[in-house]
Design an enzyme around this catalytic site. Structure first.
Site, PDB file in Angstrom:
ATOM      1  N   THR A   1      31.771  19.539 -39.374  1.00 15.64           N
ATOM      2  CA  THR A   1      32.456  18.188 -38.816  1.00 15.64           C
ATOM      3  C   THR A   1      33.520  17.664 -39.683  1.00 15.64           C
ATOM      4  OG1 THR A   1      32.254  16.241 -37.166  1.00 15.64           O
ATOM      5  CG2 THR A   1      30.466  16.535 -38.875  1.00 15.64           C
TER       6      THR A   1
ATOM      7  N   HIS B   1      27.848  14.341 -34.451  1.00 14.03           N
ATOM      8  CA  HIS B   1      28.613  13.481 -35.352  1.00 14.03           C
ATOM      9  C   HIS B   1      28.560  11.977 -34.688  1.00 14.03           C
ATOM     10  CE1 HIS B   1      32.924  12.803 -37.268  1.00 14.03           C
ATOM     11  NE2 HIS B   1      32.433  11.701 -36.936  1.00 14.03           N
TER      12      HIS B   1
ATOM     13  N   CYS C   1      30.637   6.999 -39.640  1.00 15.44           N
ATOM     14  CA  CYS C   1      29.915   8.039 -38.798  1.00 15.44           C
ATOM     15  C   CYS C   1      28.841   8.706 -39.569  1.00 15.44           C
ATOM     16  CB  CYS C   1      30.824   8.976 -38.063  1.00 15.44           C
ATOM     17  SG  CYS C   1      31.988   7.931 -37.020  1.00 15.44           S
TER      18      CYS C   1
END
Lengths: 210, 162
Positions: free
Chosen positions: B22, B45, B28
């Site tokens: 990711t 994520h 995040c």
């Protein structure tokens, strides 16, 4: 509250006009700052899923110098002035007259960083004051926050408010470009909070069907 | 070798030799849950700490730490028939991308995400065996399921592995 998915073409045109007026004013401010003529593209209003937001500035891992502002007042939102590293270097060389400015300066030189933040400050101020004049809404930017990092890491921060109601972002995007060499090419992104759309439309006497 | 890219507010479940990746984690948090001996893993994520923040009745479960991790773990267990007590986790992300002086909760989203991820993993009884969280920089992560290794790339500090 308006769900992003329900925004009509008419509504988008109104938001474009805000981008047009705001960025037009900011372009004038930038051209005074660098003493060169600065042009802007027609603003676009983008309704995009979160993972596509970063495509606007060239991809998730593109390194950008982003100045962030929290907009306070009647129609709160998030605002970014984004330069790629190369563009930031060109701008800083013009602003300071120092040809030795490089990537390293953007990370570590206090002067380079504050010049970049101050540019953002001037541009955001002129963007918002014309937005304010146009709508009669009271709007003011926070102090500028500069960060240099991957585009996705930076921009996702501006999606926090919208992410609580949707998986789509509404972004008013305008590009500023130096006319001669097109060496400065930056993005001005305005992301109103979910509740702000209604207030913006209402301020202009536009009907909103929820 | 084939790599699955996990988008923001999404999770993916797979097995070696496929890798999970990711990009551009800011505030995040990237969460990897894996079964070391069976070479299967899942990556999320996560964007926000709690689904209580959602103002929508129907929402994407993968967006919030408290809803994404339970469904992801259930899918991992059901897809590969692994035992929950053998699962382990590695996490990365949760930075504060902008240095605010104010104390507003909304601005502390990175630290709140980390806390929520850890709480949820604890309630699922999955130990976090490695982490690279907090700080002020973005991260791109890639998980090699075979080696159980999480590679972390930042623009300031290069590549590290946990």
């Amino acid at each position: 509250m308006i769900a992003p998915e329900n925004l009509t073409e008419y509504h988008k045109d109104i938001l474009k006009e805000i981008g047009n007026i705001g960025a037009g004013n900011a372009a004038t401010a930038l051209s005074e700052l660098v003493n060169k003529s600065v042009d802007m593209t027609l603003p676009t209003v983008k309704l995009v899923p979160f993972h596509e937001v970063v495509q606007i500035v060239g991809g998730e891992e593109t390194v950008v110098a982003a100045t962030f502002f929290r907009v306070a007042g009647d129609a709160p939102g998030n605002m970014f002035l984004i330069f790629t590293l190369r563009e930031a270097i060109t701008l800083l060389r013009q602003l300071t007259g120092d040809p030795n400015i490089d990537e390293e300066s953007i990370f570590h030189s206090e002067i380079a960083r504050s010049a970049l933040q101050e540019t953002g400050n001037i541009l955001a101020g002129s963007y918002l004051s014309s937005f304010s004049d146009f709508t009669g809404l009271n709007l003011s930017p926070s102090v500028p926050f500069l960060t240099v990092d991957m585009a996705a890491a930076v921009l996702s921060y501006g999606l926090m408010e919208m992410s609580q109601v949707s998986d789509y972002a509404i972004i008013i995007d305008t590009q500023l470009r130096e006319t001669e060499h097109s060496s400065i090419d930056s993005h001005f992104l305005l992301l109103p909070d979910p509740d702000s759309f209604q207030r913006i439309f209402k301020s202009l006497g536009v009907q909103v069907n929820e | 070798m084939h790599t699955i890219n996990v988008k923001i507010s999404d999770y993916q479940v797979t097995k070696a030799p496929i890798k999970l990746k990711t990009t551009g984690l800011g505030s995040c948090v990237g969460v990897v849950v894996f079964e070391p001996s069976r070479h299967v893993a899942a990556m999320a994520h996560v964007m926000l700490p709690s689904s209580e923040l959602s103002r929508d009745l129907t929402f994407n479960l993968a967006k919030y730490a408290d809803t994404a991790l339970p469904v992801m773990v259930t899918e991992l267990i059901q897809s590969f028939g692994v035992q929950r007590q053998h699962l382990k986790a590695k996490i990365a992300g949760g930075a504060q991308m902008f240095q605010f002086t104010g104390k507003s909760e909304a601005l502390r989203i990175g630290p709140r995400n980390i806390e929520a991820v850890k709480d949820t993993l604890k309630s699922l009884e999955i130990p976090v065996i490695a982490e690279d969280v907090g700080g002020q920089n973005g991260r791109t992560i890639e998980f090699d399921i075979e080696k159980c290794q999480l590679m972390i790339r930042t623009i300031h500090k290069g590549i590290t592995a946990i």
